[in-house]
Scaffold this active site. Sequence first.
Site, short mmCIF file in Angstrom:
data_model
loop_
_atom_site.label_atom_id
_atom_site.label_comp_id
_atom_site.label_asym_id
_atom_site.label_seq_id
_atom_site.Cartn_x
_atom_site.Cartn_y
_atom_site.Cartn_z
N LYS A 174 -13.67 1.25 15.90
CA LYS A 174 -12.41 0.51 16.07
C LYS A 174 -11.88 0.63 17.50
O LYS A 174 -11.30 -0.31 18.04
CB LYS A 174 -11.35 1.06 15.12
CG LYS A 174 -11.42 0.39 13.78
CD LYS A 174 -10.42 0.95 12.82
CE LYS A 174 -10.95 0.76 11.42
NZ LYS A 174 -10.12 1.37 10.42
N ASN A 210 0.84 -1.20 0.00
CA ASN A 210 0.00 0.00 0.00
C ASN A 210 0.88 1.24 0.00
O ASN A 210 2.10 1.15 -0.02
CB ASN A 210 -0.96 -0.03 1.20
CG ASN A 210 -0.20 -0.11 2.50
OD1 ASN A 210 0.55 0.79 2.86
ND2 ASN A 210 -0.36 -1.23 3.22
N ASP A 262 -4.51 -6.13 5.33
CA ASP A 262 -5.54 -6.93 5.99
C ASP A 262 -5.56 -8.37 5.47
O ASP A 262 -5.96 -9.28 6.16
CB ASP A 262 -6.92 -6.30 5.76
CG ASP A 262 -7.04 -4.97 6.49
OD1 ASP A 262 -6.46 -4.87 7.59
OD2 ASP A 262 -7.66 -4.04 5.95
N LYS A 320 7.51 -18.14 -10.27
CA LYS A 320 6.85 -16.95 -10.81
C LYS A 320 5.54 -17.35 -11.52
O LYS A 320 5.53 -18.32 -12.28
CB LYS A 320 7.80 -16.28 -11.81
CG LYS A 320 7.34 -14.95 -12.27
CD LYS A 320 8.40 -14.32 -13.18
CE LYS A 320 7.79 -13.16 -13.94
NZ LYS A 320 8.60 -12.75 -15.05
#
Length: 398
Positions: free
Chosen positions: A336, A209, A278, A288
């Site tokens: 949360k 990310n 996550d 590969k």
Amino acid sequence: MLKDRRILLGITGGIAAYKAAELSRRLVEAGAEVQVVMTRAACAFISPMTLQAVSGRAVRSELMDPEAEAGMGHIELARWPDAVLVAPASAHFLARVAHGLADDLLTTLCLATDKPMFLAPAMNRLMWTNPATQSNVSRLRERGIRLLGPGVGAQACGETGVGRMLGPLELIQGLAGTLTGDHVLEGNRVLVTAGPTREPLDPVRFMTNRSSGKMGFAVAQAAAAMGAQVTLVSGPVALDTPANVERIDVETAAEMQAAVVPRAGDAHIFIATAAVSDYRPLVAGDRKIKKSADRLQLELVRNPDILAEVAALPSGPFCVGFAAETHDLEAYARAKLTAKGLDMIAANAVGNGLAFDRDQNTLHLFWPGGDEILPTAAKTELASVLMRRVAERFHAQN
Ligand code: C5P
């Protein structure tokens, strides 16, 4: 800033010793009483007479000096200061102190004092990154000895990198921070996660990310500046380790969990700034993936929630989470806080160029029973304010 503080200024043999004269003068200007102790090698780089002139006191350098010992003996000298500052501290000096050697006056004083000790390393970048030096540095930190720097920049040897002695004002600020009681997290262990994780798909590809790690590194730096003993578990980022911070590099969420969980029981405060993936690919084959059909389906499985696991530990640390959301920030953050059983959560909006990989950020803090908006500021500044709030709430609970 250092009015009437007694500083024992140790100088060891390195080219940065020339800066010690300016440092000594600035310490005196800041109100300190300065007693200079030089190693023999330091005397080869700068004259004791110069240091005597700027500090206003006779310089000490020999252990076996009957005349000096008749005045203030070495044990008395070790008791005299409010703090010991060694600047520059050479690689050899760090090694001698790390191993408890007492083969000259300065190392003997370091062994014989129970006063706060600050070392300002200065050396060639390869000497600093050498595993031998790094292992000595870890030992010194474990014993509560503080390292001020080294900084990054041009070095006397013509190279550029980490190993430069901090400037006199930075050193005085670092010293004054502790001595004047700014160290509200002194004696506390803080564990921080930062950066993204990488979840391999095959030997050459991974899912990740946009997290840069900047917020987490700023949090670690702020906690260290407040006197905490900081361990930073970081995913792959392109950032330098902040001063006085122990860094552990990991790649995957599983590696981050393995680095964090065994250390969490020992920590007083855990701050999870990492953008942990996550999910991870169910299979990460050792070959590969070749292109074939027009569509390729990847099966993902949930990763462990490191923060929730730490927050659920019996008598675990004070836990602070981060919530990066593109929408419904407040609702998700509050949910949360409760679901993961946190003591505090810092929410920030992401998407549309916000937060990730930026130097600035805005945070909305929530804790059971309250909240506060920390307006847009540099991540380094924001991290200091956040750590102050964390320290206040942590101390209120303990
Ligand atoms: O549930 P969510 O991922 O949005 O929660 C974010 C918070 O939880 C952050 O503090 C993040 O560091 C932490 N986290 C974690 N392990 C995960 C996922 C998130 O520690 N697997």
